[in-house]
Motif scaffolding. Structure first.
Motif, PDB file in Angstrom:
ATOM      1  N   ASN A  72       4.734  -2.117  -7.379  1.00 18.14           N
ATOM      2  CA  ASN A  72       3.978  -3.313  -6.987  1.00 18.14           C
ATOM      3  C   ASN A  72       3.831  -4.314  -8.125  1.00 18.14           C
ATOM      4  OD1 ASN A  72       3.549  -2.735  -4.263  1.00 18.14           O
ATOM      5  ND2 ASN A  72       1.845  -1.372  -4.745  1.00 18.14           N
TER       6      ASN A  72
ATOM      7  N   THR B  72       6.246   5.381  -2.300  1.00 18.47           N
ATOM      8  CA  THR B  72       6.035   6.140  -3.535  1.00 18.47           C
ATOM      9  C   THR B  72       6.525   7.562  -3.313  1.00 18.47           C
ATOM     10  OG1 THR B  72       3.798   6.809  -2.948  1.00 18.47           O
ATOM     11  CG2 THR B  72       4.008   4.795  -4.191  1.00 18.47           C
TER      12      THR B  72
ATOM     13  N   GLU C 144      -0.912  -2.745   3.568  1.00 19.09           N
ATOM     14  CA  GLU C 144      -0.533  -1.338   3.387  1.00 19.09           C
ATOM     15  C   GLU C 144      -0.335  -0.638   4.731  1.00 19.09           C
ATOM     16  OE1 GLU C 144      -3.292   0.621   0.702  1.00 19.09           O
ATOM     17  OE2 GLU C 144      -3.179  -1.060  -0.707  1.00 19.09           O
TER      18      GLU C 144
ATOM     19  N   GLY D 121       7.127   8.453  -9.005  1.00 18.70           N
ATOM     20  CA  GLY D 121       8.083   7.351  -8.924  1.00 18.70           C
ATOM     21  C   GLY D 121       7.907   6.616  -7.609  1.00 18.70           C
TER      22      GLY D 121
ATOM     23  N   GLY E 251       4.819   4.559  -8.427  1.00 16.32           N
ATOM     24  CA  GLY E 251       4.519   3.699  -7.292  1.00 16.32           C
ATOM     25  C   GLY E 251       3.754   2.473  -7.756  1.00 16.32           C
ATOM     26  N   TYR E 252       2.892   2.677  -8.718  1.00 18.70           N
ATOM     27  CA  TYR E 252       2.090   1.572  -9.258  1.00 18.70           C
ATOM     28  C   TYR E 252       3.008   0.460  -9.789  1.00 18.70           C
ATOM     29  CZ  TYR E 252      -2.123  -0.437 -11.341  1.00 18.70           C
ATOM     30  OH  TYR E 252      -3.189  -1.257 -11.639  1.00 18.70           O
TER      31      TYR E 252
ATOM     32  N   SER F 249       5.157  10.120  -5.023  1.00 14.32           N
ATOM     33  CA  SER F 249       4.113  11.030  -5.520  1.00 14.32           C
ATOM     34  C   SER F 249       3.280  11.640  -4.401  1.00 14.32           C
ATOM     35  CB  SER F 249       3.193  10.264  -6.469  1.00 14.32           C
ATOM     36  OG  SER F 249       2.628   9.150  -5.799  1.00 14.32           O
ATOM     37  N   LYS F 250       3.488  11.178  -3.182  1.00 12.61           N
ATOM     38  CA  LYS F 250       2.655  11.664  -2.084  1.00 12.61           C
ATOM     39  C   LYS F 250       3.482  12.595  -1.181  1.00 12.61           C
ATOM     40  CE  LYS F 250      -0.208   8.264  -3.569  1.00 12.61           C
ATOM     41  NZ  LYS F 250       0.151   7.413  -4.692  1.00 12.61           N
TER      42      LYS F 250
ATOM     43  N   ALA G 118       2.578   3.766   0.569  1.00 15.42           N
ATOM     44  CA  ALA G 118       2.350   4.892  -0.357  1.00 15.42           C
ATOM     45  C   ALA G 118       1.836   6.134   0.376  1.00 15.42           C
ATOM     46  CB  ALA G 118       1.371   4.476  -1.449  1.00 15.42           C
TER      47      ALA G 118
ATOM     48  N   SER H  58      -6.020   3.776   1.366  1.00 11.49           N
ATOM     49  CA  SER H  58      -6.312   5.050   0.717  1.00 11.49           C
ATOM     50  C   SER H  58      -7.795   5.396   0.623  1.00 11.49           C
ATOM     51  CB  SER H  58      -5.676   5.091  -0.670  1.00 11.49           C
ATOM     52  OG  SER H  58      -6.211   4.073  -1.463  1.00 11.49           O
TER      53      SER H  58
ATOM     54  N   ASP I 133       2.946  -1.737   1.578  1.00 15.05           N
ATOM     55  CA  ASP I 133       2.917  -0.564   0.708  1.00 15.05           C
ATOM     56  C   ASP I 133       2.641   0.663   1.575  1.00 15.05           C
ATOM     57  OD1 ASP I 133       2.283   1.468  -1.044  1.00 15.05           O
ATOM     58  OD2 ASP I 133       1.130   0.192  -2.398  1.00 15.05           O
TER      59      ASP I 133
HETATM   60  C1  LIG Z   1      -1.507   2.079  -1.811  1.00 16.43           C
HETATM   61  C2  LIG Z   1      -1.030   2.646  -3.096  1.00 16.43           C
HETATM   62  N1  LIG Z   1      -0.023   2.036  -3.740  1.00 16.43           N
HETATM   63  C3  LIG Z   1       0.431   2.500  -4.910  1.00 16.43           C
HETATM   64  C4  LIG Z   1      -0.089   3.623  -5.492  1.00 16.43           C
HETATM   65  C5  LIG Z   1       0.433   4.112  -6.801  1.00 16.43           C
HETATM   66  O1  LIG Z   1       1.330   5.122  -6.597  1.00 16.43           O
HETATM   67  P1  LIG Z   1       1.692   6.176  -7.749  1.00 16.43           P
HETATM   68  O2  LIG Z   1       0.494   7.052  -7.909  1.00 16.43           O
HETATM   69  O3  LIG Z   1       2.828   6.901  -7.187  1.00 16.43           O
HETATM   70  O4  LIG Z   1       1.995   5.417  -8.972  1.00 16.43           O
HETATM   71  C6  LIG Z   1      -1.125   4.299  -4.865  1.00 16.43           C
HETATM   72  C7  LIG Z   1      -1.683   5.486  -5.521  1.00 16.43           C
HETATM   73  O5  LIG Z   1      -2.356   6.286  -5.111  1.00 16.43           O
HETATM   74  C8  LIG Z   1      -1.618   3.793  -3.639  1.00 16.43           C
HETATM   75  O6  LIG Z   1      -2.624   4.396  -3.003  1.00 16.43           O
END
Ligand SMILES: Cc1ncc(COP(=O)(O)O)c(C=O)c1O
Lengths: 247, 429
Positions: free
Chosen positions: B141, B266, B206, B275, B137-138, B268-269, B237, B210, B235
Motif C-alpha cells: 500500500n 497479502t 478493503e 509479503g 502487505g504494508y 501473511s494471512k 488482506a 480488520s 485491499d
Molecule cells: C487491511 C490490511 N492491509 C495491510 C496489512 C499489512 O499486511 P502485512 O501484515 O502482511 O504487512 C494489514 C495487516 O494486518 C491489513 O489488515
C-alpha cells in the motif's frame, strides 16, 4: 471528591470551578484550515494524515463562584488539539488544547480567567446555552443568533466517575502553558450520526467552517452533578524550556 | 472495590508526541509498560515457543509458562504450519539461501518470484494483468499509492481503512478525503465535488475490515467510483484466499473483481507467510516495480517464504483450499453463535470476530485475565477503534475444532461476567 489538590508536582493550583453542565465536542478539520491558529512552536495533532482536531467546550457554572449569591454563568471555549509536553511532572495528559477563542457572559469571569490563565476570553453578554435533557448536547446562541448546535449521537450515555488530566496553551501574553484536572461523572463516545452544525460568528476567528469534516468525539458530563475543574498555570513555555536546559 | 491504577486509563494516543526536546513520550510510554509489568498484568508481547497452531506454548515476560488457545493469529487456513508448505520453503532455502540479498529490480528477483507472480494471476483469474511483489502487505500500500499518486491528485479513503493505506496517501502528498465507513452516499458527495477538476482520483477500500470483521460494500463503492472516472484500490488482506467462489476474495464474492484497478493481497494471512502483491494492469505493475520506493530500494521477498506461499497458493486454489474455506466459514459461524446474545460482536460477518467490551480501562486487566485463563485473543483500544468501543479481536481459523471454539466462547463469556461487559449491562455500546 478530592478537594485538597492544591498542587501537581511543582505547579500550584491557580483556579478551580464547580460546573453544573458541560459538554466537549471534538471535530475533524483539514489541517491547513487550522494551521494559522497554531503558534509556530506548537504542532496540531493529526488523527489521520491531513486531519486535525478543534474542540467546542461548553460550561455552565454553579452560582456563588465570585461571591455568595453570584449568578450562574456560561463559557464557550474553542481550541485546537496540539502536542502535549510529557516532560511536565503530572499524570499523563489525556490531551492538550491550545485556546483559540473563549467567550463568557460573565465580566468577572472574563477578567479572572484572562488575568490568571492568559486565555483570549471575551465578553459576549448574549451567550446562551440550551443543554439537552441527558446533558449530552447543547445548542449555543448569541442572543437569538445560532452559533453551534452540538447534538449527542449516543442514545443513552452511561455516565461513570472519571478523573482526567490534560494540558493547555494560551498565547495572549507569550506562549503560556498549564495543567488541568477534571473530575466528575462523564461519558465519551464516537458514534456516527447527526452531530449538529456550525454557524458563522466572530468567535470562530475566521476559521473556514466549511473545512470541518465531521464530529470526531463527544464528551459529556452528567448534568446537575458537581464537576470539579482545576487549573494549574505553569507560565511561559520559554521559561520552562530554559529551566530544562539548566539555564 | 479496589481502586483502579491510574495507568489503566492511559491509551496509545497519549504517547504519540511531546514537544519537549528529551523524548519524554518514550520515557513515559516505557514507564507505562513498566508499571503494568510491576503489577504483573502485562500480557502483551509474550514470546511464543512454537508456530501459529491452534494451541500454542508461550512464555509470559515474567517467565510463567503458558499454553494458550490461539485466537490471535491470522494464519486463517493453517498454511503457515502446513507440512507441504514448510517443505517447499525448506527446499528453496537449500537452493537459494537465506535472503534474496538484492533489490528486486537488480539481482534480487529469482525464478521463485516469477512462479509466484504467475500463480497469483491464475489464482485471481485475471489473465493479462501484471503483478508487483513486495516484502510485506504494508509495503504494497505505501509503495503502490505513493508511486502512482502525486500532489495534484486526490485519494479518497474509507475512514476505517488500514494504516498502510493512510501512510501511502501521506507519502503521495495528494489531497486526501475520507468517506464514512462503507457509506456510498458520502463517497458520492465527495466524488461529485472533486471529479470535475481532478486529473486523477484513487478510491481506497478493503475486502474485510480488520477491526470489525465486516465486508467492504464493494458492489456499491467500486461501480460508483468508476462512474466518476476514479480508479479503485481494494485491499483484500483479510479476505484473499478466504471467500468468494474461487477464494479470490470479497471483490469476487460481490461480483466486481474485474473492475478493481489495484487488487492488494497479502501473504501473511490466508497463505501463512509474509509479503504481498498488487495485481493491476501489466504496464502499471511494471511501473510500480520500479517506482514504488519501498520496493525499489529494499531487498526482494525472501526465497523460502516465496516458495512457501507459492505452495500455499497452489493448495488454496484446489480442493484443499475449498475444504479449508468451508471449515473457516463454519467455525466463524459457530464462534459467533456461541457469543451472540452474551457479548457484543458488532457487525462482524467474517472470520474476524470482535467482542466489544467498551471502556479502554478494561484493556490491560482483560488482556491479563484472558491470558491467565488460557486464551490468546488480541485486545484493541482507542485510537485503533473508536473511544469506548475497545474490543477483543478473535481470529477464527479453519484449523480450530469445535471444542476449541466452545472453550474460546466460554472463556470470553467468563471474562464478560467477571469484568462486567455482558450485553445486558446498561450502556454497553
Ligand atoms: C487491511 C490490511 N492491509 C495491510 C496489512 C499489512 O499486511 P502485512 O501484515 O502482511 O504487512 C494489514 C495487516 O494486518 C491489513 O489488515
Amino acid at each position: 471528591m478530592t478537594t485538597a489538590l492544591d498542587h501537581v508536582g511543582k505547579a500550584k493550583l491557580t483556579l478551580s470551578w464547580r460546573v453544573r453542565k458541560q459538554v466537549m465536542f471534538l471535530y475533524e478539520i483539514d489541517s491547513d484550515a487550522i494551521a494559522a491558529h497554531v503558534p509556530p512552536s506548537l504542532e496540531a495533532m493529526e488523527v489521520r494524515p491531513g486531519v486535525s482536531l478543534i474542540a467546542i467546550e461548553c460550561l455552565h457554572y454553579y452560582s456563588d463562584h465570585f461571591r455568595e449569591g453570584y449568578r450562574e454563568f456560561l463559557e464557550m471555549v474553542l481550541t485546537v488539539a496540539v502536542q502535549p509536553d510529557l516532560s511536565i511532572d503530572m499524570p499523563v495528559p489525556r490531551f492538550c488544547m491550545h485556546a483559540i477563542s473563549v467567550i463568557s457572559d460573565s465580566p468577572e469571569f472574563v477578567e479572572q480567567e484572562g488575568h490568571l490563565l492568559y486565555t483570549p476570553t471575551e465578553l459576549v453578554p448574549g451567550l446562551r446555552m440550551e443543554f439537552s435533557e441527558d446533558g449530552g448536547g447543547v445548542d449555543i446562541y448569541d442572543g437569538t443568533t445560532p452559533m453551534v448546535m452540538c447534538r449527542n449521537t449516543h442514545p443513552n450515555p452511561p455516565y461513570d466517575h472519571k478523573v482526567l488530566w490534560g494540558q493547555y496553551y494560551t498565547n495572549t501574553n507569550g506562549l503560556q502553558q498549564g495543567i488541568w484536572r477534571w473530575e466528575g461523572q462523564m461519558f465519551e463516545h464516537m458514534k456516527a450520526g447527526d452531530w449538529g452544525s456550525f454557524h458563522p460568528h466572530p468567535v470562530f476567528k475566521g476559521i473556514d467552517l466549511s473545512r470541518i469534516r465531521g464530529c470526531y468525539r463527544q464528551m459529556m458530563a452528567k448534568p446537575e452533578t458537581v464537576t470539579d475543574v482545576r487549573f494549574y498555570h505553569l507560565g511561559l513555555v520559554s521559561d520552562r524550556a530554559g529551566s530544562r536546559r539548566g539555564e | 472495590m479496589k481502586p483502579r491504577p491510574e495507568y489503566y486509563d492511559y491509551t496509545y494516543d497519549m504517547f504519540i508526541a511531546s514537544i519537549d526536546g528529551e523524548q519524554s513520550e518514550a520515557s513515559r510510554f516505557s514507564d507505562w509498560i513498566d508499571a503494568a509489568e510491576r503489577d504483573g498484568v502485562y500480557a502483551f508481547e509474550a514470546p511464543r515457543l512454537e508456530g501459529q497452531k491452534t494451541m500454542v506454548h508461550a512464555r509470559r515476560n515474567d517467565g510463567t509458562p503458558l499454553h494458550l488457545l490461539n485466537f490471535s493469529s491470522y494464519n486463517y487456513l493453517g498454511y503457515g504450519m502446513h507440512r507441504e508448505v514448510i517443505d517447499a520453503a525448506k527446499a528453496a532455502l537449500d537452493q537459494y539461501g537465506l535472503g534474496a540479498c538484492s533489490s528486486p529490480v537488480q539481482a534480487g528477483t529469482n525464478e521463485l518470484h516469477k512462479a509466484l507472480e504467475q500463480q497469483l494471476i491464475e489464482f485471481v483469474g485475471l489473465p493479462g494483468r501484471g503483478v508487483s511483489l513486495f516484502s510485506s502487505g504494508y509495503a504494497v500500500n505505501t509503495g503502490t499509492i505513493s508511486a502512482l499518486m502525486k500532489r495534484r491528485h486526490h485519494i479518497v479513503i474509507d475512514k476505517s481503512a488500514h494504516m498502510s493505506i493512510l501512510e501511502g496517501a501521506q507519502l503521495a502528498r495528494s489531497k486526501v478525503h475520507y468517506f464514512e465507513h462503507n457509506d456510498a452516499d458520502h463517497l458520492k458527495k465527495i466524488l461529485e465535488e472533486i471529479a470535475p477538476t481532478a486529473s486523477r482520483i484513487l478510491v481506497c477500500t478493503e475486502g474485510v475490515f480488520s477491526a470489525d470483521g465486516d465486508y467492504g460494500a464493494l458492489d456499491k463503492i467500486v461501480p460508483l467510483a468508476k462512474s466518476y472516472g476514479a480508479q479503485v484500490l481494494v485491499d483484500e488482506a483479510h479476505s484473499f484466499g478466504l471467500c468468494g467462489k474461487q477464494g479470490r476474495g470479497v471483490a469476487e464474492e460481490l461480483g466486481v473483481l474485474d473492475q478493481v484497478d489495484y487488487l492488494v493481497v497479502t501473504f501473511s494471512k490466508a497463505l501463512g507467510g509474509i509479503g504481498g502483491a498488487v495485481i493491476t494492469r501489466h504496464e502499471i505493475a511494471r511501473y510500480i516495480n520500479w517506482y514504488a520506493r519501498c520496493r525499489m530500494f529494499s531487498c526482494a521477498l525472501d526465497p523460502a517464504v516465496t516458495a512457501g506461499v507459492t505452495k500455499a497458493l497452489e493448495l488454496a486454489g484446489g480442493s484443499d483450499g475449498a475444504a479449508r474455506r468451508t471449515r473457516l466459514q463454519h467455525n466463524a459461524a459457530v464462534l459467533r453463535g456461541a457469543l451472540e446474545g452474551h457479548v457484543n460482536t458488532g457487525r462482524s460477518r467474517s472470520w474476524i470476530v470482535p467482542v466489544i467490551y467498551g471502556p479502554e480501562n478494561l484493556s490491560i486487566p482483560l488482556a491479563d485475565w484472558l491470558q491467565r485463563h488460557g486464551l490468546d485473543g488480541s485486545v484493541m483500544s482507542f485510537p485503533a477503534v473508536p473511544v469506548n468501543e475497545a474490543r477483543i479481536r478473535l481470529f477464527v481459523t479453519s484449523e480450530h475444532d469445535e471444542t476449541q471454539l466452545q472453550q474460546c466462547a466460554d472463556i470470553v463469556r467468563g471474562a464478560a461476567v467477571e469484568l462486567e461487559f455482558t450485553i445486558t449491562k446498561k450502556g454497553t455500546p
